[in-house]
Motif scaffolding. Sequence first.
Motif, short mmCIF file in Angstrom:
data_model
loop_
_atom_site.label_atom_id
_atom_site.label_comp_id
_atom_site.label_asym_id
_atom_site.label_seq_id
_atom_site.Cartn_x
_atom_site.Cartn_y
_atom_site.Cartn_z
N LEU A 31 0.82 -1.21 0.00
CA LEU A 31 0.00 0.00 0.00
C LEU A 31 0.85 1.26 0.00
CD1 LEU A 31 -2.46 -1.06 2.86
CD2 LEU A 31 -2.63 -1.57 0.42
N ALA A 32 2.15 1.10 0.20
CA ALA A 32 3.03 2.27 0.34
C ALA A 32 4.37 2.03 -0.33
CB ALA A 32 3.25 2.58 1.82
N GLY A 33 4.97 3.13 -0.77
CA GLY A 33 6.33 3.09 -1.28
C GLY A 33 6.46 2.76 -2.75
N ALA A 34 7.69 2.86 -3.21
CA ALA A 34 8.03 2.62 -4.62
C ALA A 34 7.99 1.14 -4.94
CB ALA A 34 9.42 3.19 -4.91
N TYR A 165 4.01 4.30 11.39
CA TYR A 165 3.38 3.28 10.54
C TYR A 165 4.02 1.90 10.69
CZ TYR A 165 1.02 7.24 8.45
OH TYR A 165 0.26 8.37 8.26
N LYS A 166 5.17 1.83 11.39
CA LYS A 166 5.85 0.55 11.63
C LYS A 166 6.18 -0.20 10.32
CE LYS A 166 3.69 0.02 16.21
NZ LYS A 166 4.34 1.21 16.69
N PHE A 167 6.66 0.56 9.34
CA PHE A 167 7.00 -0.05 8.05
C PHE A 167 8.05 -1.15 8.19
CE2 PHE A 167 5.67 4.18 6.05
CZ PHE A 167 4.50 3.66 5.52
N GLU A 168 8.90 -1.08 9.20
CA GLU A 168 9.93 -2.11 9.37
C GLU A 168 9.31 -3.49 9.61
OE1 GLU A 168 8.94 -0.77 13.49
OE2 GLU A 168 9.22 0.23 11.56
N GLN A 169 8.07 -3.52 10.09
CA GLN A 169 7.44 -4.80 10.40
C GLN A 169 6.70 -5.40 9.19
OE1 GLN A 169 5.27 -5.19 14.12
NE2 GLN A 169 6.30 -3.38 14.94
N HIS A 170 6.13 -4.55 8.35
CA HIS A 170 5.30 -5.09 7.25
C HIS A 170 5.74 -4.65 5.87
CE1 HIS A 170 3.50 -1.10 7.30
NE2 HIS A 170 3.22 -1.25 8.59
N LYS A 171 6.74 -3.79 5.79
CA LYS A 171 7.30 -3.33 4.50
C LYS A 171 6.25 -2.68 3.59
CE LYS A 171 11.41 -5.08 5.47
NZ LYS A 171 11.15 -5.72 6.77
N GLY A 174 -0.35 -4.80 3.07
CA GLY A 174 -1.63 -4.53 3.71
C GLY A 174 -1.94 -5.46 4.87
N THR A 175 -1.11 -5.47 5.87
CA THR A 175 -1.32 -6.32 7.04
C THR A 175 -2.34 -5.67 7.98
OG1 THR A 175 0.43 -5.23 8.29
CG2 THR A 175 1.08 -7.13 6.94
N LYS A 176 -2.80 -6.46 8.93
CA LYS A 176 -3.74 -5.94 9.94
C LYS A 176 -3.13 -4.74 10.66
CE LYS A 176 -6.35 -7.33 14.00
NZ LYS A 176 -6.33 -8.22 15.18
N LEU A 177 -1.86 -4.86 11.06
CA LEU A 177 -1.18 -3.76 11.75
C LEU A 177 -1.13 -2.50 10.89
CD1 LEU A 177 0.60 -2.56 14.03
CD2 LEU A 177 2.58 -3.60 12.88
N HIS A 178 -0.80 -2.67 9.60
CA HIS A 178 -0.69 -1.52 8.71
C HIS A 178 -2.04 -0.81 8.58
CE1 HIS A 178 0.97 0.15 4.63
NE2 HIS A 178 0.69 1.10 5.49
N LYS A 184 -5.59 5.00 12.17
CA LYS A 184 -5.24 5.89 13.28
C LYS A 184 -4.64 7.21 12.79
CE LYS A 184 -2.79 5.80 17.72
NZ LYS A 184 -1.98 4.97 18.64
N TYR A 185 -3.76 7.12 11.79
CA TYR A 185 -2.98 8.30 11.38
C TYR A 185 -3.34 8.84 9.99
CZ TYR A 185 -0.03 6.92 15.32
OH TYR A 185 0.42 6.58 16.57
#
Length: 199
Positions: A31-34, A165-171, A174-178, A184-185
Amino acid sequence: MVNEFLALEHEAHQQGYAVVCGCDEAGAGPLAGAVYAAAVIMPEEYDLPYLTDSKKVTPKRREVLFDQIKEQAVAWAIASVDEKEIDEINILNARMKAMDLAIHQLSPVPDFALIDGNRNKGISIPNRMVVKGDSLSASISAASILAKVARDRYMLDMAAKYPEYKFEQHKGYGTKLHYEMLRKYGPCPIHRLTFLKNL
């Protein structure tokens, strides 16, 4: 003895192509990034015992392979297309553009490309599509490792820039955390807005 992992490359050589590269991309789904792509020209002989599809290799081993591939390849290149352009031209076109950019950064310039997957629209040199190519071709496999590691490193940089956004965890996937962090943000500057219609 012919290296079976270079059989597709040899086929292209036998058809008269002098310089053959493999190409793959990483990060089409997040969902994010290049989106990142890499292109690699492999030598006839190499010492990479763990070379295979990047998804079958542990992150630690991918990091080691990343450096080994760059050392042993005849040529390699990495390119990316950012989230703004993904939103403008769609992810399929962005993937193809990133792969074509990587191919044209190689020196020597290849005259034939092995492309992972079943799409090749936008690849501007003669090519062959190879489904599951990262398990069938050494050069595609090497490209898949370079693209995956380069994108993961980029997302770690983005995690430092946008820590909430904790990108280090899901890169960026589209995980539940993401999705929780997005609710939230809201989106940050690197989110692909066309991917967030169901938010």
